[in-house]
Design a protein around this motif. Structure first.
Motif, PDB file in Angstrom:
ATOM      1  N   TRP A  16       0.832  -1.208   0.000  1.00 26.69           N
ATOM      2  CA  TRP A  16       0.000   0.000   0.000  1.00 26.69           C
ATOM      3  C   TRP A  16       0.864   1.255   0.000  1.00 26.69           C
ATOM      4  CZ3 TRP A  16      -4.437  -1.897   3.715  1.00 26.69           C
ATOM      5  CH2 TRP A  16      -5.426  -2.491   2.934  1.00 26.69           C
ATOM      6  N   GLY A  17       2.033   1.191   0.627  1.00 21.40           N
ATOM      7  CA  GLY A  17       2.951   2.321   0.545  1.00 21.40           C
ATOM      8  C   GLY A  17       3.456   2.525  -0.867  1.00 21.40           C
ATOM      9  N   ALA A  18       3.684   1.417  -1.586  1.00 19.79           N
ATOM     10  CA  ALA A  18       4.156   1.505  -2.972  1.00 19.79           C
ATOM     11  C   ALA A  18       3.086   2.052  -3.910  1.00 19.79           C
ATOM     12  CB  ALA A  18       4.609   0.129  -3.449  1.00 19.79           C
ATOM     13  N   VAL A 217       1.302   1.105 -13.622  1.00 22.07           N
ATOM     14  CA  VAL A 217      -0.139   0.845 -13.568  1.00 22.07           C
ATOM     15  C   VAL A 217      -0.414  -0.635 -13.298  1.00 22.07           C
ATOM     16  CG1 VAL A 217      -2.260   0.809 -14.918  1.00 22.07           C
ATOM     17  CG2 VAL A 217      -0.767   2.797 -14.997  1.00 22.07           C
ATOM     18  N   GLY A 218       0.341  -1.512 -13.960  1.00 20.45           N
ATOM     19  CA  GLY A 218       0.141  -2.948 -13.750  1.00 20.45           C
ATOM     20  C   GLY A 218       0.408  -3.353 -12.310  1.00 20.45           C
ATOM     21  N   LEU A 219       1.495  -2.857 -11.738  1.00 24.50           N
ATOM     22  CA  LEU A 219       1.808  -3.175 -10.344  1.00 24.50           C
ATOM     23  C   LEU A 219       0.800  -2.551  -9.389  1.00 24.50           C
ATOM     24  CD1 LEU A 219       5.699  -2.778 -10.469  1.00 24.50           C
ATOM     25  CD2 LEU A 219       4.407  -4.913 -10.223  1.00 24.50           C
ATOM     26  N   LEU A 220       0.331  -1.341  -9.710  1.00 26.46           N
ATOM     27  CA  LEU A 220      -0.671  -0.676  -8.889  1.00 26.46           C
ATOM     28  C   LEU A 220      -1.960  -1.492  -8.838  1.00 26.46           C
ATOM     29  CD1 LEU A 220      -1.560   1.934  -7.357  1.00 26.46           C
ATOM     30  CD2 LEU A 220      -2.262   2.842  -9.576  1.00 26.46           C
ATOM     31  N   ALA A 221      -2.380  -2.004  -9.988  1.00 22.16           N
ATOM     32  CA  ALA A 221      -3.640  -2.741 -10.064  1.00 22.16           C
ATOM     33  C   ALA A 221      -3.529  -4.131  -9.441  1.00 22.16           C
ATOM     34  CB  ALA A 221      -4.088  -2.854 -11.519  1.00 22.16           C
ATOM     35  N   LEU A 222      -2.492  -4.872  -9.840  1.00 19.45           N
ATOM     36  CA  LEU A 222      -2.397  -6.271  -9.427  1.00 19.45           C
ATOM     37  C   LEU A 222      -1.834  -6.431  -8.019  1.00 19.45           C
ATOM     38  CD1 LEU A 222      -1.147  -7.853 -12.772  1.00 19.45           C
ATOM     39  CD2 LEU A 222      -3.478  -7.692 -11.902  1.00 19.45           C
ATOM     40  N   ALA A 223      -0.708  -5.787  -7.743  1.00 16.86           N
ATOM     41  CA  ALA A 223      -0.046  -5.975  -6.447  1.00 16.86           C
ATOM     42  C   ALA A 223      -0.656  -5.105  -5.360  1.00 16.86           C
ATOM     43  CB  ALA A 223       1.450  -5.684  -6.588  1.00 16.86           C
ATOM     44  N   CYS A 224      -0.755  -3.792  -5.630  1.00 17.20           N
ATOM     45  CA  CYS A 224      -1.168  -2.848  -4.588  1.00 17.20           C
ATOM     46  C   CYS A 224      -2.670  -2.837  -4.352  1.00 17.20           C
ATOM     47  CB  CYS A 224      -0.702  -1.440  -4.937  1.00 17.20           C
ATOM     48  SG  CYS A 224       1.080  -1.294  -5.135  1.00 17.20           S
ATOM     49  N   THR A 225      -3.445  -3.401  -5.263  1.00 16.96           N
ATOM     50  CA  THR A 225      -4.895  -3.448  -5.074  1.00 16.96           C
ATOM     51  C   THR A 225      -5.372  -4.892  -4.948  1.00 16.96           C
ATOM     52  OG1 THR A 225      -5.050  -1.433  -6.413  1.00 16.96           O
ATOM     53  CG2 THR A 225      -7.098  -2.585  -5.927  1.00 16.96           C
ATOM     54  N   GLY A 226      -5.129  -5.707  -5.974  1.00 19.40           N
ATOM     55  CA  GLY A 226      -5.615  -7.086  -5.941  1.00 19.40           C
ATOM     56  C   GLY A 226      -4.992  -7.922  -4.840  1.00 19.40           C
TER      57      GLY A 226
END
Length: 302
Positions: A16-18, A217-226
């Motif tokens: 979430w920090g990322a 964007v990919g890391l934001l969607a998959l890692a930081c959200t999903g």
């Protein structure tokens, strides 16, 4: 709390920090609307198969109205607000304002759900919001910069997002208690995707974003959200909500760290003091720390 739980809590805080770092990397090229839309679409594609595997898709049909409102207030609008803020203020500063979420949550629960506020929690609210005023006074400027953004409106956007998070917590408690957490998480992303898809296409950038922006964007969607949602609800099930809320105290540290390492963002004295004051207030408001401020009982009352 087991060592494995502590590690997962730190991993969740790191993810979430990322998210604030990745928004900084992607917002300039995609714009706030397209960035937020891609974030919820990616999270939907990640979470929906997990929900189907657990055979909980029927929950979405049963509670779709309430889940839609949670998706609007807890994902679509806050993600837009933070994506906009990323254009003007640092990842670390955005994350510090994000730490006010429990303060808004306690205030709204008191006003709406009539949750009791002890003197210790009231003191926490006063301390926490004084930290917000300290930071806003130091950083806010409503004069537009060269790119048309201003730190003042960015701070307003962050605080608006945390206010929506606080409202969503009370609404979820009132209307979705007992509903499978993964269903609420997945449904909120599906709802946010439905809301943001057309605006995302309308505001799609005219110039092709770089590979770095797409990766962000990919890391934001998959890692930081999903992935983060899965970790969050798993921790709630294993160690309880009161322990899981400790992630609030770790997120700013990771966000500041990632911003310093990857974006060379500075750390000011005002940010350190403001963050410390907000976190002290949050600790008191959430009950992680209590002070004996109430009236002492007499011997007869005891």
């Amino acid at each position: 709390m087991k060592p494995a739980d502590v590690l997962e809590l730190c991993l969740l805080a790191a993810l979430w920090g990322a998210s604030f770092l990745f928004m900084r990397l992607g917002a300039g090229e995609f714009g706030p609307v397209a960035l937020a839309g891609l974030r919820v679409l990616g999270a939907t594609l990640f979470l929906l198969p997990l929900l189907a595997a657990r055979r909980q898709l029927g929950v979405l049909r049963t509670h779709w109205r309430d889940i839609f409102l949670v998706g609007l207030a807890n994902s679509a609008l806050p993600f837009l607000a933070y994506s906009y803020a990323a254009l003007a203020i640092t990842a670390g500063l955005s994350s510090i304002f994000n730490a006010t979420t429990p303060l808004w949550g306690a205030l709204i629960a008191w006003l709406w759900l009539k949750d009791r506020l002890t003197p210790s929690r009231v003191l926490g609210l006063l301390i926490g919001f004084s930290g917000v005023l300290w930071l806003a006074w130091d950083k806010a400027s409503f004069k537009p910069g060269a790119d048309g953004t201003s730190t003042g409106w960015a701070i307003v956007a962050c605080l608006g997002a945390t206010l929506l998070y606080g409202w969503s917590a009370s609404f979820t408690k009132k209307r979705l208690t007992g509903v499978a957490p993964l269903a609420v998480a997945t449904g909120s992303q599906v709802s946010a995707a439905l809301v943001l898809t057309l605006p995302m296409l309308w505001f799609w950038p005219t110039q092709a974003p770089s590979a770095t922006a797409w990766l962000a964007v990919g890391l934001l969607a998959l890692a930081c959200t999903g992935v983060a949602y899965v970790l969050f609800f798993r921790l709630i099930a294993r160690i309880g909500p009161s322990n899981t809320i400790a992630v609030t105290f770790l997120i700013p540290a990771f966000a500041v760290l990632w911003g310093w390492i990857f974006l060379a963002e500075g750390i000011t004295t005002a940010m350190v003091i403001g963050c410390a004051v907000i976190l002290v207030g949050t600790a008191l408001t959430t009950g992680l720390v209590t002070l004996p401020l109430g009236r002492r009982k007499t011997a007869t009352e005891a």
